[in-house]
Design a protein around this motif. Structure first.
Motif, PDB file in Angstrom:
ATOM      1  N   LEU A  77       0.844  -1.194   0.000  1.00 22.20           N
ATOM      2  CA  LEU A  77       0.000   0.000   0.000  1.00 22.20           C
ATOM      3  C   LEU A  77       0.876   1.240   0.000  1.00 22.20           C
ATOM      4  CD1 LEU A  77      -2.813   1.381   0.339  1.00 22.20           C
ATOM      5  CD2 LEU A  77      -2.420   1.241   2.811  1.00 22.20           C
ATOM      6  N   ALA A  78       0.603   2.133  -0.953  1.00 22.46           N
ATOM      7  CA  ALA A  78       1.335   3.405  -1.032  1.00 22.46           C
ATOM      8  C   ALA A  78       0.325   4.539  -1.136  1.00 22.46           C
ATOM      9  CB  ALA A  78       2.270   3.414  -2.234  1.00 22.46           C
ATOM     10  N   LEU A  79       0.579   5.597  -0.380  1.00 23.61           N
ATOM     11  CA  LEU A  79      -0.238   6.805  -0.461  1.00 23.61           C
ATOM     12  C   LEU A  79       0.550   7.809  -1.292  1.00 23.61           C
ATOM     13  CD1 LEU A  79      -1.284   7.058   3.283  1.00 23.61           C
ATOM     14  CD2 LEU A  79      -2.466   5.884   1.430  1.00 23.61           C
ATOM     15  N   ASP A  80      -0.115   8.461  -2.242  1.00 28.75           N
ATOM     16  CA  ASP A  80       0.626   9.407  -3.080  1.00 28.75           C
ATOM     17  C   ASP A  80       0.983  10.654  -2.282  1.00 28.75           C
ATOM     18  OD1 ASP A  80      -1.717  10.811  -2.960  1.00 28.75           O
ATOM     19  OD2 ASP A  80      -1.969  11.030  -5.106  1.00 28.75           O
ATOM     20  N   ALA A  81       1.878  11.456  -2.831  1.00 32.00           N
ATOM     21  CA  ALA A  81       2.422  12.618  -2.121  1.00 32.00           C
ATOM     22  C   ALA A  81       1.334  13.617  -1.740  1.00 32.00           C
ATOM     23  CB  ALA A  81       3.482  13.300  -2.971  1.00 32.00           C
ATOM     24  N   ALA A  82       0.329  13.773  -2.557  1.00 28.74           N
ATOM     25  CA  ALA A  82      -0.746  14.715  -2.245  1.00 28.74           C
ATOM     26  C   ALA A  82      -1.640  14.172  -1.142  1.00 28.74           C
ATOM     27  CB  ALA A  82      -1.576  14.995  -3.501  1.00 28.74           C
ATOM     28  N   ALA A  86      -4.940   6.231  -2.711  1.00 34.52           N
ATOM     29  CA  ALA A  86      -4.309   5.033  -2.176  1.00 34.52           C
ATOM     30  C   ALA A  86      -4.067   4.096  -3.346  1.00 34.52           C
ATOM     31  CB  ALA A  86      -5.202   4.379  -1.142  1.00 34.52           C
ATOM     32  N   ASN A  87      -2.839   3.646  -3.495  1.00 34.52           N
ATOM     33  CA  ASN A  87      -2.457   2.709  -4.554  1.00 34.52           C
ATOM     34  C   ASN A  87      -2.058   1.401  -3.899  1.00 34.52           C
ATOM     35  OD1 ASN A  87      -2.609   4.654  -6.751  1.00 34.52           O
ATOM     36  ND2 ASN A  87      -0.844   5.598  -5.747  1.00 34.52           N
ATOM     37  N   LEU A  88      -2.681   0.322  -4.352  1.00 28.51           N
ATOM     38  CA  LEU A  88      -2.465  -0.978  -3.747  1.00 28.51           C
ATOM     39  C   LEU A  88      -2.036  -1.977  -4.814  1.00 28.51           C
ATOM     40  CD1 LEU A  88      -3.044  -2.662  -1.030  1.00 28.51           C
ATOM     41  CD2 LEU A  88      -5.077  -3.401  -2.248  1.00 28.51           C
ATOM     42  N   ARG A  89      -1.010  -2.750  -4.496  1.00 33.14           N
ATOM     43  CA  ARG A  89      -0.554  -3.836  -5.368  1.00 33.14           C
ATOM     44  C   ARG A  89      -0.794  -5.126  -4.608  1.00 33.14           C
ATOM     45  NH1 ARG A  89      -0.017  -6.504  -9.632  1.00 33.14           N
ATOM     46  NH2 ARG A  89       1.938  -7.535 -10.039  1.00 33.14           N
ATOM     47  N   LEU A  90      -1.638  -5.994  -5.159  1.00 28.94           N
ATOM     48  CA  LEU A  90      -2.045  -7.228  -4.488  1.00 28.94           C
ATOM     49  C   LEU A  90      -1.469  -8.426  -5.226  1.00 28.94           C
ATOM     50  CD1 LEU A  90      -3.939  -8.279  -2.218  1.00 28.94           C
ATOM     51  CD2 LEU A  90      -5.738  -8.388  -3.927  1.00 28.94           C
ATOM     52  N   ALA A 111     -12.151   7.657  16.632  1.00 31.17           N
ATOM     53  CA  ALA A 111     -12.953   6.953  15.629  1.00 31.17           C
ATOM     54  C   ALA A 111     -13.468   7.897  14.546  1.00 31.17           C
ATOM     55  CB  ALA A 111     -14.122   6.249  16.308  1.00 31.17           C
ATOM     56  N   GLY A 112     -13.580   9.177  14.844  1.00 33.90           N
ATOM     57  CA  GLY A 112     -14.049  10.143  13.862  1.00 33.90           C
ATOM     58  C   GLY A 112     -13.099  10.321  12.686  1.00 33.90           C
ATOM     59  N   TYR A 113     -11.841   9.946  12.852  1.00 37.23           N
ATOM     60  CA  TYR A 113     -10.855  10.056  11.775  1.00 37.23           C
ATOM     61  C   TYR A 113     -10.813   8.809  10.886  1.00 37.23           C
ATOM     62  CZ  TYR A 113      -8.740  14.124  14.109  1.00 37.23           C
ATOM     63  OH  TYR A 113      -8.502  15.351  14.668  1.00 37.23           O
ATOM     64  N   ASP A 114     -11.481   7.730  11.307  1.00 36.09           N
ATOM     65  CA  ASP A 114     -11.445   6.471  10.557  1.00 36.09           C
ATOM     66  C   ASP A 114     -11.998   6.652   9.150  1.00 36.09           C
ATOM     67  OD1 ASP A 114     -10.564   5.471  12.937  1.00 36.09           O
ATOM     68  OD2 ASP A 114     -12.313   4.218  13.323  1.00 36.09           O
ATOM     69  N   GLN A 115     -11.420   5.909   8.211  1.00 38.41           N
ATOM     70  CA  GLN A 115     -11.880   5.920   6.822  1.00 38.41           C
ATOM     71  C   GLN A 115     -12.014   4.487   6.336  1.00 38.41           C
ATOM     72  OE1 GLN A 115      -9.886   8.562   4.035  1.00 38.41           O
ATOM     73  NE2 GLN A 115      -8.950   9.661   5.754  1.00 38.41           N
ATOM     74  N   VAL A 116     -13.113   4.198   5.662  1.00 37.97           N
ATOM     75  CA  VAL A 116     -13.320   2.897   5.037  1.00 37.97           C
ATOM     76  C   VAL A 116     -13.527   3.166   3.552  1.00 37.97           C
ATOM     77  CG1 VAL A 116     -14.743   0.832   4.944  1.00 37.97           C
ATOM     78  CG2 VAL A 116     -14.317   1.958   7.142  1.00 37.97           C
ATOM     79  N   LEU A 117     -12.648   2.585   2.728  1.00 40.65           N
ATOM     80  CA  LEU A 117     -12.649   2.860   1.290  1.00 40.65           C
ATOM     81  C   LEU A 117     -12.858   1.577   0.504  1.00 40.65           C
ATOM     82  CD1 LEU A 117      -9.194   4.589   1.425  1.00 40.65           C
ATOM     83  CD2 LEU A 117     -11.330   5.784   1.612  1.00 40.65           C
ATOM     84  N   THR A 118     -13.434   1.732  -0.667  1.00 40.66           N
ATOM     85  CA  THR A 118     -13.502   0.629  -1.614  1.00 40.66           C
ATOM     86  C   THR A 118     -12.494   0.931  -2.711  1.00 40.66           C
ATOM     87  OG1 THR A 118     -15.821   0.240  -1.125  1.00 40.66           O
ATOM     88  CG2 THR A 118     -14.976  -0.643  -3.190  1.00 40.66           C
ATOM     89  N   LEU A 119     -11.500   0.055  -2.814  1.00 43.41           N
ATOM     90  CA  LEU A 119     -10.484   0.207  -3.852  1.00 43.41           C
ATOM     91  C   LEU A 119     -10.898  -0.649  -5.046  1.00 43.41           C
ATOM     92  CD1 LEU A 119      -7.200  -0.022  -1.739  1.00 43.41           C
ATOM     93  CD2 LEU A 119      -8.543   1.996  -2.321  1.00 43.41           C
ATOM     94  N   ASN A 126      -3.581  -4.449  -9.368  1.00 45.44           N
ATOM     95  CA  ASN A 126      -3.442  -3.054  -8.957  1.00 45.44           C
ATOM     96  C   ASN A 126      -4.819  -2.489  -8.623  1.00 45.44           C
ATOM     97  OD1 ASN A 126      -0.597  -2.702  -9.315  1.00 45.44           O
ATOM     98  ND2 ASN A 126      -0.979  -2.849 -11.511  1.00 45.44           N
ATOM     99  N   TYR A 127      -4.897  -1.783  -7.499  1.00 47.70           N
ATOM    100  CA  TYR A 127      -6.140  -1.177  -7.036  1.00 47.70           C
ATOM    101  C   TYR A 127      -5.875   0.281  -6.703  1.00 47.70           C
ATOM    102  CZ  TYR A 127      -7.893  -5.930  -6.480  1.00 47.70           C
ATOM    103  OH  TYR A 127      -8.294  -7.220  -6.699  1.00 47.70           O
ATOM    104  N   ARG A 128      -6.902   1.103  -6.888  1.00 50.00           N
ATOM    105  CA  ARG A 128      -6.792   2.535  -6.556  1.00 50.00           C
ATOM    106  C   ARG A 128      -8.082   3.004  -5.913  1.00 50.00           C
ATOM    107  NH1 ARG A 128      -2.948   5.870  -9.025  1.00 50.00           N
ATOM    108  NH2 ARG A 128      -4.406   7.592  -9.055  1.00 50.00           N
ATOM    109  N   GLY A 129      -7.930   4.014  -5.070  1.00 49.35           N
ATOM    110  CA  GLY A 129      -9.092   4.639  -4.454  1.00 49.35           C
ATOM    111  C   GLY A 129      -8.717   5.977  -3.857  1.00 49.35           C
ATOM    112  N   ARG A 130      -9.693   6.846  -3.749  1.00 49.92           N
ATOM    113  CA  ARG A 130      -9.477   8.189  -3.218  1.00 49.92           C
ATOM    114  C   ARG A 130      -9.677   8.173  -1.703  1.00 49.92           C
ATOM    115  NH1 ARG A 130      -8.551  12.548  -5.645  1.00 49.92           N
ATOM    116  NH2 ARG A 130      -9.143  11.767  -7.672  1.00 49.92           N
ATOM    117  N   ILE A 131      -8.752   8.830  -0.994  1.00 49.18           N
ATOM    118  CA  ILE A 131      -8.849   8.931   0.462  1.00 49.18           C
ATOM    119  C   ILE A 131      -8.833  10.394   0.869  1.00 49.18           C
ATOM    120  CG2 ILE A 131      -7.715   6.708   0.858  1.00 49.18           C
ATOM    121  CD1 ILE A 131      -5.195   8.273   1.651  1.00 49.18           C
TER     122      ILE A 131
END
Length: 168
Positions: A77-82, A86-90, A111-119, A126-131
Motif C-alpha cells: 500500500l502506497a499513499l501518493d504525495a498529495a 491510495a495505490n495498492l498492489r495485491l 474513531a471520527g478520523y477512521d476511513q473505510v474505502l472501496t479500492l 493493482n487497485y486505486r481509491g481516493r482517500i
C-alpha cells in the motif's frame, strides 16, 4: 460587664478553620457531580453493545486471516504525495483478484478520523481509491475481500510502501 473571654470570641462563620473543614467535603461533592455529568454527557465509544455477537464475529475474522495464509495473499500500500489517493498492489498464489477490496484506515484513539474505502481493481492486482487526508501519526490498516483479510500498521507521513502479509 462582659468578661475578656466573651469579648474576644468570634462568631463561627468568621473562623477560617471552620471554612476549611467545610471546603474539603464540599470539593469532593462538587468533584463527584462533575464526574457524574461527564459520565452521562459523554459517549463511551470503547464499549461494544453486544459483546457476545462481537466475540463470535472475532472468530469469523480469524478464519479470514487463515484464508489469507492459505491463498498466500500479500499487498503493498502506497499513499501518493498529495495524500488523496491510495495505490495498492495485491499478489496471491492463485493469481485471481477480486473486483474490489475494502481498505480500512483506523485511528487508534479517534474513531471520527477512521476511513473505510472501496479500492477498485485496475489491472493485474493493482487497485486505486481516493482517500481523505490522514493526520500524522500511527494508524491501523485492514485490507479485506470476501473471504480473506490482511492487517498492519501505518505511520503517516509514509516513508515507504506498507507491506501487508498474513500473520501465521
Amino acid at each position: 460587664m462582659h468578661s475578656m473571654a466573651e469579648q474576644t470570641q468570634k462568631r463561627w462563620y468568621r473562623e477560617p478553620w471552620v471554612w476549611l473543614l467545610i471546603a474539603l467535603p464540599m470539593s469532593a461533592v462538587i468533584g463527584g457531580m462533575i464526574t457524574i455529568y461527564l459520565a452521562v454527557a459523554s459517549s463511551d465509544g470503547l464499549v461494544v453493545d453486544d459483546y457476545y455477537k462481537r466475540g463470535k464475529a472475532i472468530n469469523l475474522d480469524l478464519a479470514r486471516d487463515e484464508a489469507a495464509v492459505r491463498h498466500h495473499v500479500e499487498a503493498s500500500l502506497a499513499l501518493d504525495a498529495a495524500g488523496d489517493m491510495a495505490n495498492l498492489r495485491l499478489s496471491a498464489i492463485d493469481g485471481t483478484w477480486p473486483d474490489n477490496v475494502r481498505l480500512s484506515l483506523l485511528h487508534p484513539t479517534r474513531a471520527g478520523y477512521d476511513q473505510v474505502l472501496t479500492l477498485v481493481h485496475g489491472s493485474a492486482g493493482n487497485y486505486r481509491g481516493r482517500i481523505n487526508e490522514l493526520t500524522h501519526g500511527h494508524w491501523y490498516v485492514q485490507l479485506e475481500a470476501d473471504d480473506w483479510r490482511l492487517s498492519g500498521t501505518l505511520q503517516v507521513p509514509q516513508a515507504a510502501p506498507l507491506v501487508l502479509a498474513p500473520v501465521e
